[in-house]
Design an enzyme around this catalytic site. Structure first.
Site, short mmCIF file in Angstrom:
data_model
loop_
_atom_site.label_atom_id
_atom_site.label_comp_id
_atom_site.label_asym_id
_atom_site.label_seq_id
_atom_site.Cartn_x
_atom_site.Cartn_y
_atom_site.Cartn_z
N GLN A 11 9.08 -5.08 14.11
CA GLN A 11 8.57 -4.62 12.81
C GLN A 11 7.15 -4.09 12.92
O GLN A 11 6.85 -2.98 12.48
CB GLN A 11 8.61 -5.78 11.80
N ASP A 33 9.95 -2.40 25.35
CA ASP A 33 10.73 -3.40 24.62
C ASP A 33 11.92 -3.79 25.50
O ASP A 33 12.28 -3.05 26.42
CB ASP A 33 11.22 -2.83 23.27
N ILE A 34 12.54 -4.91 25.15
CA ILE A 34 13.71 -5.34 25.92
C ILE A 34 14.94 -4.50 25.55
O ILE A 34 15.91 -4.43 26.30
CB ILE A 34 13.95 -6.85 25.74
N TYR A 138 7.94 -21.44 17.25
CA TYR A 138 7.15 -20.20 17.18
C TYR A 138 5.68 -20.51 16.91
O TYR A 138 4.78 -20.03 17.61
CB TYR A 138 7.74 -19.33 16.05
N LYS A 142 2.46 -19.95 19.39
CA LYS A 142 1.32 -19.11 19.01
C LYS A 142 0.03 -19.92 19.01
O LYS A 142 -1.03 -19.41 19.41
CB LYS A 142 1.56 -18.48 17.64
N ILE A 168 4.00 -9.64 6.97
CA ILE A 168 3.62 -8.22 6.87
C ILE A 168 4.75 -7.42 6.23
O ILE A 168 5.93 -7.59 6.58
CB ILE A 168 3.24 -7.67 8.27
N1 SER Z 1 6.14 -13.19 9.75
C1 SER Z 1 6.22 -14.30 10.65
C2 SER Z 1 7.44 -15.10 10.41
O1 SER Z 1 7.86 -15.16 9.29
C3 SER Z 1 5.02 -15.19 10.51
O2 SER Z 1 4.08 -14.77 11.42
O3 SER Z 1 7.93 -15.71 11.31
#
Ligand code: SER
Length: 311
Positions: A11, A33-34, A138, A142, A168
């Protein structure tokens, strides 16, 4: 200048690669990209981020000087296979950092996220420096990634720069695998079907940002003089915060028959572990960050951009 973008078909990758091509020239941006891209928009190489030798070859073949390392598995899909998510997100980053030091790469960008926050974090106006106890793999990857970036800057003087992206939203690309994806999907469903079933509950308020702001934040961060970048872990950046019912009501001003219903699933729990709004005063003070889009302005722009596409 030769820029490598990993995860370029995602995205943010799709929109960021286009912005980098516009700014620095197509020949200077190598997308990877993969998976192959659906549309070829510039230079592209296939790259599995777990194949360290291949990353090294690409860096050498294209004499790369800057890396935007976006390849990652996001919060929702990440929970389906935690060991794989950790491997891709953390070990992929470690390869990038190590190869960047070996090859004297000038700058590295690493996107962090609001998913690093958890129940130890104040939920309103979340400050820059807070205890991090993420509840997704995740978020864990991070948060650890931020620490590794800080470490590589400290020990090896690597010029690595990080932002904690909120959710985003942009017209350029669809979101995939995240918890904030609803805020992109809702626009497509509103314009195509007049209805959306949201996987979060109506009052789940999350930090969000319009793509144009996110791209500008990224490029401004990367272009700022190095001495202004006093933090090498993720900078908090804020755009606008809203809940599904608030964005639905804003969309309703442009799409009068729009309706929404709610069927929260496992992503509700993920969203509930994050914060609602972000204090980005450190980014503002260090390198001059200011967002331009609030919810009404973002909604209007999304609808006009997508209308051009759908009509
Ligand atoms: N947009 C991401 C997610 O929803 C958050 O960094 O996983």
């Amino acid at each position: 200048m030769s820029i490598l973008v990993t995860g370029a078909n995602g995205q943010v990758g799709t929109a960021l690669s286009a912005a980098l091509r516009d700014r620095y020239g197509s020949d200077h941006v190598i997308c990877s990209d993969i998976k192959p891209p659906t549309e070829v928009a510039g230079r592209f190489v296939m790259l599995d981020i777990l194949n360290t030798q291949r990353i090294a070859e690409v860096l050498d073949d294209y004499q790369v000087t800057e890396i935007y390392h976006l390849a990652a598995i996001l919060s929702a899909h990440g929970e389906w296979n935690p060991p794989k998510t950790w491997n891709v997100n953390l070990n992929g980053l470690l390869s990038i950092l190590e190869l960047a030091v070996e090859r004297d790469i000038k700058k590295v960008f690493f996107p962090s996220t609001i998913a690093v926050f958890g129940n130890t974090t104040p939920r309103i106006d979340t400050p820059q420096a807070v205890p991090l106890l993420p509840e997704t793999v995740y978020g864990m990857s991070k948060a650890s990634g931020e620490n590794w970036c800080h470490y590589y800057a400290l020990k090896y003087n690597l010029d690595v720069r990080c932002l904690r992206y909120p959710g985003i939203i942009g017209p350029e690309s669809l979101a995939g695998g995240g918890t904030t994806d609803y805020a992109v999907d809702i626009f497509h469903h509103a314009l195509q079907h007049g209805h959306y079933t949201c996987f979060l509950s109506p009052d789940t308020r999350l930090p969000m940002m319009y793509m144009e702001d996110a791209l500008r934040a990224t490029i401004e961060l990367m272009e700022a003089p190095s001495e202004q970048i006093q933090l090498r872990y993720g900078y908090n950046i804020s755009g606008c915060s809203f809940s599904p019912e608030e964005i639905a009501s804003e969309i309703g001003k442009h799409v009068p028959d729009f309706s929404i219903d709610y069927a929260p699933d496992f992503r509700q729990e993920i969203a509930a572990s994050w914060t609602q709004s972000i204090d980005d005063s450190t980014a503002r003070a260090h390198w001059g960050w200011t967002p331009a889009f609030d919810l009404p302005k973002m909604t209007e722009k999304m609808i006009s951009e997508l209308n051009n596409r759908y009509v």
